[in-house]
Design a protein around this motif. Sequence first.
Motif, short mmCIF file in Angstrom:
data_model
loop_
_atom_site.label_atom_id
_atom_site.label_comp_id
_atom_site.label_asym_id
_atom_site.label_seq_id
_atom_site.Cartn_x
_atom_site.Cartn_y
_atom_site.Cartn_z
N THR A 128 36.74 26.66 -4.76
CA THR A 128 35.30 26.48 -4.92
C THR A 128 34.82 27.46 -5.97
OG1 THR A 128 34.85 27.96 -3.06
CG2 THR A 128 34.88 25.59 -2.60
N SER A 131 28.55 26.56 -8.94
CA SER A 131 28.36 25.39 -9.80
C SER A 131 27.67 25.68 -11.12
CB SER A 131 27.59 24.29 -9.05
OG SER A 131 26.31 24.76 -8.70
N ASP A 134 29.39 27.27 -15.74
CA ASP A 134 29.95 26.23 -16.61
C ASP A 134 31.18 26.70 -17.40
OD1 ASP A 134 28.03 24.38 -15.79
OD2 ASP A 134 26.62 25.04 -17.33
N ILE A 137 34.14 26.93 -14.95
CA ILE A 137 34.58 25.58 -14.56
C ILE A 137 35.33 24.92 -15.71
CG2 ILE A 137 33.78 23.26 -13.94
CD1 ILE A 137 31.58 24.69 -12.24
N ARG A 147 36.40 18.41 -11.33
CA ARG A 147 35.20 18.57 -10.52
C ARG A 147 35.12 17.41 -9.54
NH1 ARG A 147 30.50 21.09 -14.33
NH2 ARG A 147 29.77 21.70 -12.26
N GLY A 149 32.17 17.11 -7.44
CA GLY A 149 30.77 16.87 -7.11
C GLY A 149 30.46 17.22 -5.66
N MET A 151 29.58 19.66 -2.95
CA MET A 151 28.93 20.97 -2.95
C MET A 151 28.83 21.53 -1.53
SD MET A 151 28.17 21.42 -6.15
CE MET A 151 27.89 20.49 -7.65
N GLN A 170 25.19 27.20 -5.53
CA GLN A 170 25.99 26.46 -4.57
C GLN A 170 27.43 26.45 -5.09
OE1 GLN A 170 24.56 22.45 -4.23
NE2 GLN A 170 24.24 22.23 -6.41
N PHE A 171 28.35 26.09 -4.22
CA PHE A 171 29.76 26.03 -4.60
C PHE A 171 30.18 24.58 -4.81
CE2 PHE A 171 29.58 29.93 -1.98
CZ PHE A 171 30.11 30.83 -2.88
N GLU A 172 30.95 24.34 -5.88
CA GLU A 172 31.52 23.02 -6.10
C GLU A 172 33.02 23.09 -5.86
OE1 GLU A 172 31.83 19.27 -9.22
OE2 GLU A 172 30.73 21.07 -9.84
N LEU A 174 36.68 22.17 -6.63
CA LEU A 174 37.55 21.72 -7.72
C LEU A 174 38.93 21.46 -7.13
CD1 LEU A 174 36.75 24.24 -10.62
CD2 LEU A 174 35.50 22.19 -9.96
#
Length: 179
Positions: A128, A131, A134, A137, A147, A149, A151, A170-172, A174
């Motif tokens: 994670t 988000s 950039d 990521i 990714r 999406g 969250m 927030q955490f995304e 991966l």
Amino acid sequence: MDTPATGLTFRDATDGDVDALVALVESAYRGDSSRAGWTTEADILEGQRTDPEGVLEVVKSPDSRLLTVEQDGRIVACCQLEHRGDHAYFGMFAVSPSLQGAGLGKTVIAEAERQARLTWGVTEMHMTVISVRDDLIAWYERRGYRRTGRMTPFPYGDERFGIPQRDDLQFELLVKKLA
């Protein structure tokens, strides 16, 4: 610049490494020292990134490893690997700010993926990332992560994870398929 560091030793962390690992993680993400590298979170989070209790918990957990990377007898990088069924979770990744940008991170993540496959036979690595990061990521995407999406909320109000400087964190999730 793109040549990975040589003379690296990879090993599992021990109780005796906790203070050095906390210092490494803090230096990579928080405060002015983190600005020497590109992984800093100093503009979005203040306070701590981790603490001795959190690091020791990872060291002691039977389903986790805290992979520690040494060069010339000094801890220069680390990452957490946690076995979660058919996948491994990758976290607590830190590279000494003065060594960032020279390929050490690529070397460490490749070794972490290799060890997760060998040790647990997992077919995916999950992580994670905040988000809004950039640049970070994009770096993971260049390593084959995608990714999702998906969250999860940032733990606002829990200062063990830092003091947010903005209200949209927030955490995304991966994910990368491992060969």
